[in-house]
Design an enzyme around this catalytic site. Structure first.
Site, PDB file in Angstrom:
ATOM      1  N   GLU A  14    -111.466  -7.780  37.618  1.00  0.00           N
ATOM      2  CA  GLU A  14    -112.078  -9.020  38.119  1.00  0.00           C
ATOM      3  C   GLU A  14    -111.006  -9.741  38.912  1.00  0.00           C
ATOM      4  OE1 GLU A  14    -115.198  -9.922  37.640  1.00  0.00           O
ATOM      5  OE2 GLU A  14    -115.804  -8.408  36.189  1.00  0.00           O
ATOM      6  N   CYS A  50    -111.796 -18.319  40.240  1.00  0.00           N
ATOM      7  CA  CYS A  50    -112.018 -17.168  41.127  1.00  0.00           C
ATOM      8  C   CYS A  50    -113.273 -17.331  41.976  1.00  0.00           C
ATOM      9  CB  CYS A  50    -112.110 -15.900  40.297  1.00  0.00           C
ATOM     10  SG  CYS A  50    -113.325 -16.018  38.984  1.00  0.00           S
TER      11      CYS A  50
HETATM   12  P1  NAD Z   1    -101.948 -12.418  38.184  1.00  0.00           P
HETATM   13  O1  NAD Z   1    -102.495 -11.155  38.717  1.00  0.00           O
HETATM   14  O2  NAD Z   1    -100.611 -12.849  38.640  1.00  0.00           O
HETATM   15  O3  NAD Z   1    -101.872 -12.370  36.597  1.00  0.00           O
HETATM   16  C1  NAD Z   1    -102.973 -12.072  35.762  1.00  0.00           C
HETATM   17  C2  NAD Z   1    -102.470 -11.502  34.448  1.00  0.00           C
HETATM   18  O4  NAD Z   1    -101.871 -10.227  34.692  1.00  0.00           O
HETATM   19  C3  NAD Z   1    -101.403 -12.350  33.759  1.00  0.00           C
HETATM   20  O5  NAD Z   1    -101.626 -12.306  32.357  1.00  0.00           O
HETATM   21  C4  NAD Z   1    -100.117 -11.622  34.122  1.00  0.00           C
HETATM   22  O6  NAD Z   1     -99.070 -11.835  33.206  1.00  0.00           O
HETATM   23  C5  NAD Z   1    -100.572 -10.179  34.103  1.00  0.00           C
HETATM   24  N1  NAD Z   1     -99.742  -9.243  34.883  1.00  0.00           N
HETATM   25  C6  NAD Z   1     -98.890  -9.520  35.886  1.00  0.00           C
HETATM   26  N2  NAD Z   1     -98.327  -8.372  36.359  1.00  0.00           N
HETATM   27  C7  NAD Z   1     -98.869  -7.353  35.642  1.00  0.00           C
HETATM   28  C8  NAD Z   1     -98.721  -5.935  35.663  1.00  0.00           C
HETATM   29  N3  NAD Z   1     -97.927  -5.328  36.529  1.00  0.00           N
HETATM   30  N4  NAD Z   1     -99.453  -5.207  34.793  1.00  0.00           N
HETATM   31  C9  NAD Z   1    -100.316  -5.798  33.943  1.00  0.00           C
HETATM   32  N5  NAD Z   1    -100.489  -7.132  33.869  1.00  0.00           N
HETATM   33  C10 NAD Z   1     -99.779  -7.902  34.703  1.00  0.00           C
HETATM   34  O7  NAD Z   1    -103.045 -13.528  38.502  1.00  0.00           O
HETATM   35  P2  NAD Z   1    -102.987 -15.077  38.202  1.00  0.00           P
HETATM   36  O8  NAD Z   1    -102.157 -15.772  39.223  1.00  0.00           O
HETATM   37  O9  NAD Z   1    -102.647 -15.313  36.784  1.00  0.00           O
HETATM   38  O10 NAD Z   1    -104.537 -15.466  38.377  1.00  0.00           O
HETATM   39  C11 NAD Z   1    -105.038 -15.902  39.588  1.00  0.00           C
HETATM   40  C12 NAD Z   1    -105.825 -14.801  40.267  1.00  0.00           C
HETATM   41  O11 NAD Z   1    -106.821 -14.301  39.387  1.00  0.00           O
HETATM   42  C13 NAD Z   1    -106.587 -15.287  41.484  1.00  0.00           C
HETATM   43  O12 NAD Z   1    -106.489 -14.333  42.500  1.00  0.00           O
HETATM   44  C14 NAD Z   1    -108.012 -15.380  41.002  1.00  0.00           C
HETATM   45  O13 NAD Z   1    -108.981 -15.298  42.016  1.00  0.00           O
HETATM   46  C15 NAD Z   1    -108.082 -14.253  40.032  1.00  0.00           C
HETATM   47  N6  NAD Z   1    -109.164 -14.450  39.058  1.00  0.00           N
HETATM   48  C16 NAD Z   1    -110.268 -13.650  39.114  1.00  0.00           C
HETATM   49  C17 NAD Z   1    -111.316 -13.851  38.226  1.00  0.00           C
HETATM   50  C18 NAD Z   1    -112.583 -13.019  38.264  1.00  0.00           C
HETATM   51  O14 NAD Z   1    -113.344 -13.057  37.294  1.00  0.00           O
HETATM   52  N7  NAD Z   1    -112.844 -12.286  39.330  1.00  0.00           N
HETATM   53  C19 NAD Z   1    -111.216 -14.868  37.277  1.00  0.00           C
HETATM   54  C20 NAD Z   1    -110.078 -15.657  37.259  1.00  0.00           C
HETATM   55  C21 NAD Z   1    -109.050 -15.427  38.145  1.00  0.00           C
END
Ligand code: NAD
Length: 516
Positions: A253, A287
């Protein structure tokens, strides 16, 4: 100015629920004030492995208790979530900086997801008969087997609702969960999880780990029999590739650049009031939030004026009551990103209609809700997700060009159409490349419709959460087919020679009577 609301003894109590033995900890900042809220212990890869092993054992017992008992426990968790609502709202607000109203939306959504999964799992996973390949000769039935341990990785922006939209269906379908919480959402997750533990979910069945994305995130991906990831497209791509290397399924997502189309038959003031909420809820750190508005020329002037008036009237500030309309960004990186997008747009010729500045007088990460126009393709906020309180309004000369602009994006998560004609709006919706389209709403109609799948097209994701689709992610289908013994199938050349004609007649008959 609000003080830190979560008392430190509650934080200390909640962190005991973590699977974290690391020697280090991370200070978590309260966005309303910039003070350190608490020190979050860090997990090690060994903690993740231990949690996954314990979850695997707990899952066997969880599966044995059956649907009815799981339903009872999950419905009780729903009730406890609501009973503990005020404290959950305090924790959520303190950790994310969102308003009470938008924190309430999370609890509402989380409870909705819990009730839905608890009450639907048995029906969705019921063993069903399917048609055998040759009528009367073969019979088939399909049953579902829980995958085992689900790795769940969640972001900081909607820590409660996004977690529950994955975790409750995983539990309801008989799985265990190892969740990697974002540092900024861990306290909310632990407070939420406590309702489930108190309701009877075994603690080992839902483990929570914390730490660096690369390190601990990878360990969670490696431990799961299936992985749910919510976050950025860049990280989600890495997670998907890593899971795929083990042939483990994923749902991703990811981000969006969500458009809203305002057609020329709207009542401009009414449309503007709803549109504003869709852009600035949780400071646009959502998101499915709207970041692009395409408005048809005949209503553009009136709509834009009403929109800007409404934005300027929003009450912003830190408050633990329902007295504000918008809150704070969640962290310093978000403030930096939003500031950079707005400064870049203005430097390249965009027109600022409202907002456009930080509000350090309210708190360290406050930024005004911002409306831009004349945004062009050379600006960072044109196609890239801002993930903040910034929206660009563009005037269009036809619905066709609005649809073309809306679809000209690498993302396809959510969209919105405003029109007084539902029929017209539905026709437009059917031409938009997005996993959800909301009519006369920005995101709440689809986000809240928990029986319907949610997810992204293009770079916005893979797979779906919510609805039947969101549950079937967590199980493997197992087909058991049998020979009824009514007819012996050909095995030798001579037997094929004898029966091929009969079998061909059978095929033609099935075709003629349109039997599937
Ligand atoms: P992010 O991708 O930086 O982090 C998300 C999660 O992934 C965090 O818990 C982070 O610690 C973890 N993570 C980071 N690197 C990783 C790796 N290499 N392997 C596994 N996990 C890892 O995103 P963010 O800044 O926390 O969130 C914002 C983004 O999320 C925006 O782009 C937003 O649109 C998206 N989002 C999407 C939805 C949806 O349902 N489509 C919902 C909420 C947020």
């Amino acid at each position: 100015m609000a003080a830190i609301i979560v008392d430190r003894s509650l934080a200390a109590e909640l962190v005991k629920g973590l699977s974290a033995s690391g020697a280090t900890s991370t200070p978590v900042i309260a966005p309303f004030t910039g003070e350190v809220l608490y020190d979050l212990p860090t997990s090690t890869p060994a903690d993740v492995a231990d949690a996954a092993a314990a979850a695997r054992v707990a899952q066997l017992a969880w599966l044995r208790i059956g649907f009815a008992e799981r339903r009872r426990i999950l419905l009780k968790a729903h009730d406890l979530l609501l009973a503990d609502r005020e404290r959950l709202l305090d924790v959520l607000q303190t950790e994310t900086g969102k308003t009470r109203g938008q924190a309430f939306e999370e609890v509402f959504q989380g409870a909705n997801a819990a009730r839905y999964a608890a009450l639907s799992a048995r029906g969705v996973l019921m063993t069903r008969h399917r048609r055998g390949g040759i009528p009367l000769v073969f019979a088939a039935r399909v049953s579902y087997k829980a995958k085992g341990v689900i790795g769940v990785i969640t972001p900081w922006n909607y820590p409660l609702s996004l977690a529950l939209m994955d975790i409750v269906p995983a539990l309801a379908t008989g799985n265990a969960v190892v969740q990697k919480a974002d540092n900024q959402g861990a306290l909310t997750i632990l407070a939420t999880r406590r309702a489930f533990i108190d309701a009877g979910v075994p603690a080992a069945l839902w483990a929570v780990v914390t730490g660096d994305g690369n390190d601990i995130g990878n360990a969670v991906v490696d431990a799961g029999d299936y992985v749910c990831f919510t976050g950025s497209t860049a990280t989600g791509t890495k997670v998907g590739l890593r899971a795929m290397a083990r042939l483990v399924g994923v749902s991703l997502e990811l981000g969006g650049k969500n458009p809203m189309l305002v057609l020329d038959d709207v009542k401009p003031r009414q449309a503007a009031a709803n549109a504003v909420y869709s852009c600035f809820s949780s400071m646009g750190q959502l998101c499915v939030s709207i970041e692009r508005i395409y408005v048809e020329r005949p209503v553009a002037e009136e709509f834009t004026a009403a929109f800007v008036d409404r934005v300027k009237s929003l009450v912003q500030g830190p408050a633990l009551e329902y007295t504000t309309d918008i809150g704070s960004l969640t962290n310093a990186a978000q403030l930096e990103r939003v500031t950079a997008h707005v400064e870049d747009a203005i430097a390249k010729g965009a027109t600022l209609l409202a907002g456009g500045r930080a509000r350090p007088d309210l708190g360290p990460y406050f930024y005004e809700p911002t409306v831009l126009t004349n945004v062009t393709s050379d600006m960072a906020c044109f196609a890239g997700e801002t993930f903040g309180p910034v929206v660009a309004i563009t005037v269009v000369d036809s619905v066709d060009s609005a649809i073309a602009d809306a679809n000209a994006s690498e993302f396809g998560l959510n969209a919105s159409v405003f029109s007084r004609s539902k029929r017209r709006a539905r026709q437009v919706a059917d031409r938009i490349s997005a996993g959800s389209v909301n009519i006369n709403e920005g995101y709440r109609a689809s986000f809240g419709s928990i029986d319907a799948p949610m997810g992204g097209m293009k770079k916005s994701g893979l797979g779906r959460r919510n609805g039947r689709e969101g549950m079937l992610r967590f199980v493997d289908a197992r087909t058991v087919a049998e020979s009824t013994g009514l007819m012996t199938l050909p095995r030798t050349g001579a037997e094929f020679a004898k029966l091929a004609g009969v079998m061909e007649i059978l095929l033609k008959t099935l075709r003629a009577i349109r039997r599937r």
